[in-house]
Design an enzyme around this catalytic site. Structure first.
Site, short mmCIF file in Angstrom:
data_model
loop_
_atom_site.label_atom_id
_atom_site.label_comp_id
_atom_site.label_asym_id
_atom_site.label_seq_id
_atom_site.Cartn_x
_atom_site.Cartn_y
_atom_site.Cartn_z
N LEU A 46 3.29 2.08 2.08
CA LEU A 46 3.61 2.63 3.41
C LEU A 46 4.80 1.95 4.08
O LEU A 46 5.00 2.08 5.28
CB LEU A 46 2.36 2.55 4.32
N ASP B 143 13.31 4.01 1.74
CA ASP B 143 12.42 3.40 2.73
C ASP B 143 13.21 2.93 3.95
O ASP B 143 12.84 3.23 5.10
CB ASP B 143 11.67 2.20 2.13
N ALA C 246 0.82 -1.21 0.00
CA ALA C 246 0.00 0.00 0.00
C ALA C 246 0.85 1.26 0.00
O ALA C 246 0.36 2.35 0.26
CB ALA C 246 -0.93 -0.02 1.20
N ALA D 210 9.93 -2.90 4.65
CA ALA D 210 11.13 -2.37 5.32
C ALA D 210 10.92 -2.30 6.83
O ALA D 210 11.83 -2.61 7.61
CB ALA D 210 11.47 -0.98 4.76
N ALA D 211 9.71 -1.94 7.26
CA ALA D 211 9.45 -1.83 8.70
C ALA D 211 9.51 -3.22 9.35
O ALA D 211 10.05 -3.38 10.45
CB ALA D 211 8.09 -1.18 8.94
C1 MEV Z 1 8.98 3.39 -2.72
O1 MEV Z 1 8.62 3.75 -1.41
C2 MEV Z 1 9.61 4.57 -3.41
C3 MEV Z 1 10.10 4.29 -4.84
O2 MEV Z 1 10.76 5.49 -5.26
C4 MEV Z 1 11.05 3.13 -4.92
C5 MEV Z 1 12.39 3.42 -4.24
O3 MEV Z 1 12.73 4.57 -4.02
O4 MEV Z 1 13.09 2.45 -3.97
C6 MEV Z 1 8.94 4.04 -5.79
#
Ligand code: MEV
Length: 322
Positions: free
Chosen positions: A109, A155, A107, A113-114
């Site tokens: 958010l 992230d 989604a 990663a979290a």
């Molecule tokens: C994902 O949160 C953000 C993107 O730019 C992918 C990335 O930066 O790795 C879409």
């Protein structure tokens, strides 16, 4: 290696304020932690009757298995392996690792990663180590690469440091400076999307229309730099205008979709100074900047326009800002 009875750790979700996708191509982006949504991990010493090794449960993804049974590329296997190496442990402890999260998956958010950050820190603590935010970020980045292919690193950075950041690949990360608290509303389109797919789609289009895509990315980088200044001045109307311009560039590179566009339009009609999609796009969330006290009204307009849920959040000046 010595272990404790039971340890815990948690890590926040994140939202991207400016510069998603362009950040993969070297432009700056702005992101902040979403403290109300968190991934949590608990590691506890296994009961005597439990089989040898590390047993994992993650109810949100219906996972109940031994670490040894996971494919090496499974994100939980990867973060456990990376953490064991980082703390110099020769093998997995005999323990139970429980993972839970209220961050919606796919989604935009930062759920993956979290989760990785919470697991790494809880496991390190169980083995009597504390990972610095830098080390935590590096470990999570390795897992993000397995999951998303070519992540920028934004992230893992924002989630491990738990600070609003101005981030560029390969440059040192700045904590965002804010003149005053600013309010935002996130709205869920209800459509799920994979970051990997969105990033791959942009890469394919970039390869076939390089100069058009490069100029969209350059413009998004300029917008992100201007947004840093608007935040430092507390200039809501400039910030809103820049969000709308960023959304138009994201439409141009093909990562918006009708449900996201409808929510952006609804937020603006309800009086938000600006709104844009947030994260990888093709579904997930939009973010709207709102004047203080307007959150409920804009939130109701977003719900009426089809948002599955809305989250209110605030950016507040940080003591650590550069
Ligand atoms: C994902 O949160 C953000 C993107 O730019 C992918 C990335 O930066 O790795 C879409």
């Amino acid at each position: 290696m010595a272990t404790l009875e039971s340890t815990r750790a948690s890590a926040p979700g994140k939202f991207i304020l400016f510069g998603e996708h362009a950040v993969v191509y070297g432009e700056p982006a702005l992101a902040a932690p979403l403290q109300s949504l968190r991934a949590r991990a608990r590691v506890s010493r296994a009961a005597a009757e439990t089989p040898i090794g590390l047993f994992l449960t993650a109810d949100e993804i219906s996972l109940r298995t031994h670490y040894a049974n996971l494919k090496p590329t499974h994100p939980l296997a990867a973060i456990v392996r990376g953490t064991l190496q980082a703390v110099g442990s020769s093998g997995a402890p005999r323990a139970h690792l429980q993972v839970s999260s209220n961050i919606p998956i796919a989604a935009g958010l930062g759920s993956s990663a979290a989760t990785a950050a919470a697991v790494a820190q809880a496991l390190a603590r169980f083995l009597q180590h504390e990972l610095s935010p830098e080390r935590l970020s590096e470990l999570v980045f390795e897992v993000e690469k397995l999951q998303h292919g070519t992540p920028s690193g934004i992230d893992n950075t924002v989630i491990a440091h738990e600070q609003p950041v101005f981030f560029s690949k390969g440059a040192s990360t700045e904590v965002l400076k804010l003149a005053r608290p600013l309010s935002f509303v996130l709205a869920d389109s209800g459509q799920r999307s994979s970051t990997r797919d969105a990033v791959v789609r942009v890469r394919q289009r970039y390869n076939s229309r390089r100069s058009a895509y490069q100029s969209s990315f350059t413009e998004m980088g300029n917008i992100a730099r201007a947004a840093r200044t608007a935040l430092a001045r507390g200039d809501s109307s400039r910030l809103g205008e820049l969000m709308c311009r960023n959304h138009a560039r994201l439409q141009e590179i093909g990562v918006s979709c009708p449900p996201l566009d409808r929510l952006v339009e609804a937020a603006i009609r309800a009086g938000a100074p600006g709104a844009k999609l947030s994260g990888a796009g093709l579904g997930g969330h939009i973010i709207a900047h709102v004047h203080r006290g307007d959150g409920d009204r804009v939130g109701s307009a977003l719900a009426a326009a089809g948002a599955r849920s809305v989250i209110m959040t605030e950016l507040t000046p940080s003591a650590n800002a550069a």
